[in-house]
Enzyme design. Structure first.
Site, PDB file in Angstrom:
ATOM      1  N   THR A 160     -35.884 -24.192  26.519  1.00 43.14           N
ATOM      2  CA  THR A 160     -35.851 -25.303  27.224  1.00 43.14           C
ATOM      3  C   THR A 160     -35.138 -26.147  26.473  1.00 43.14           C
ATOM      4  OG1 THR A 160     -37.913 -24.783  28.194  1.00 43.14           O
ATOM      5  CG2 THR A 160     -37.074 -27.130  28.730  1.00 43.14           C
ATOM      6  N   GLU A 364     -45.121 -20.844  28.283  1.00 47.30           N
ATOM      7  CA  GLU A 364     -45.736 -21.309  27.517  1.00 47.30           C
ATOM      8  C   GLU A 364     -47.230 -20.489  27.288  1.00 47.30           C
ATOM      9  OE1 GLU A 364     -45.707 -23.910  25.335  1.00 47.30           O
ATOM     10  OE2 GLU A 364     -44.562 -25.534  26.289  1.00 47.30           O
TER      11      GLU A 364
END
Length: 380
Positions: A160, A364
């Site tokens: 990201t 995550e």
């Protein structure tokens, strides 16, 4: 309607009001165009940084906002309810600062942390590789020490802010000792040899740039290693506990936005002479959606309060991430159903919410990994 919140202090209640004001003026007017065109909103992050929102969970004496996680996560939720890409990016930035704050030397913190927490420098977190996502100990990116430098070679996938960040928190192998052979480095974006592939063409979060970061003979001074050699994986995994709470909050924000849109539509749309919200079948569906949103919020706040008290919270973080993201997927899917054919068009944002919720079950740590983590805690 805005989420009903019980904030711990007057200051934190004022902070939420500030975030809602910024969301209304800076985020919502831009989100549709940016998500349609895949434009990364760098100036938005600078705005959040200048108002102190990017460093909220870190102490004031290092440039942060000094807010407990209970407050910080509700800020993330408010941001994500307006623009999920920015909410996720805010969480990722905080995660990229985690290693420096927790294991950096005082000299390292004094030199780099203020700009990072002030938002002038935007961070990225490089752990996963194409063959090592759920199993980071299998990473192949390598850092070889040569005198007062390390030379990094490899590729870090699914990053990201890849290609748009100002610094990268990079995990790389310094020995072949499995998970104990990984170290952590803070690498400036302008370091020669560090580049990024073209951004991934994703189904959602178009305003959040995701790319593979390439490391080709990238030379990093020894002073940019965080912690000791071999400590990298423990730094990464400790940070992930906090990062999972950020994603839980962001997912809850997306779910809240979907619920709000569905309720507003159901109050206006009429069938058989009545607003559709007055039909029991639809009212029950909306009630289940509301219950899912509020239970997700309660779950991540319970984990955050444990963290704020300095108590172990890893199991609760995994539960929060699992519950909040699964609930978000269900709520956003049901929101499309409430709107019917209109929900399947881009005239309304619920189809975007559904696409955004999906990836939150994946990054995550996938929700299957969260179940594995929870199960291991229970077996101890």
């Amino acid at each position: 309607m805005p989420a009903e919140r019980l904030m711990p202090t007057t200051e934190s209640a004022d902070l939420i009001d500030l975030v809602r004001d910024i969301a209304g003026k800076e985020l919502r007017p831009r989100v549709d165009e940016a998500e349609r065109t895949g434009t990364f909103p760098r100036e938005v992050f600078r705005t959040l940084g200048r108002t102190g929102l990017l460093g909220l969970p870190y102490p004031e004496d290092v440039g942060g906002g000094g807010q407990p996680y209970e407050v910080y996560l509700q800020v993330i939720e408010e941001i994500a309810s307006a623009w999920a890409s920015v909410g996720v990016g805010t969480s990722v930035h905080a995660l990229s600062c985690f290693g420096l704050f927790h294991v950096g030397t005082p000299e390292q913190q004094e030199r780099w942390l203020p700009e990072m927490l002030g938002g002038e420098l935007l961070g990225a977190y490089c752990l996963s590789e194409s063959h090592a996502g759920s199993d980071p100990a299998a990473m192949r990116t390598r850092a070889v020490r040569e005198g007062d430098e390390y030379v990094l070679n490899g590729a870090k996938a699914w990053t990201t802010h890849g290609g748009v960040a100002d610094f990268y928190k990079v995990m790389a192998r310094t020995s072949d000792d499995g998970g104990r052979g990984i170290s952590c480095f803070l690498v400036p974006a302008d370091t020669p040899g560090l580049t990024a592939d073209n951004p991934e063409q994703k189904m959602g979060l178009m305003g959040s740039t995701t790319a593979t970061v390439l490391l080709n003979d990238v030379r990093v001074p020894v002073e940019r290693r965080l912690g000791e050699e071999g400590q990298g994986l423990s730094i990464a995994l400790a940070g992930l506990d906090a990062g999972r709470l950020g994603i839980a909050a962001a997912a809850t924000g997306v779910a809240q936005a979907a619920l709000d849109t569905a309720v507003a539509y159901a109050k206006e749309r009429e069938t058989f002479g009545r607003a559709i919200i007055e039909h029991q079948g639809l009212a029950f569906l909306l009630a289940d959606m509301a219950a899912a949103v509020e239970s997700a919020r309660a779950t991540y706040l319970a984990a955050a309060r444990l963290k704020d008290l300095g108590r172990p919270y890893g199991r609760q973080a995994s539960i929060a991430k699992l519950v909040a993201t699964d609930n978000a997927m269900r709520v956003t899917t049901d929101a499309v159903q409430v709107l019917g054919g209109a929900g399947y068009t881009r005239d309304f944002p619920v189809e975007r919410y559904m696409r955004e919720a999906k990836v939150m079950q994946i990054f995550e740590g996938t929700n299957q990994i969260q179940r594995l983590v929870i199960g291991r805690h229970l077996a101890r």
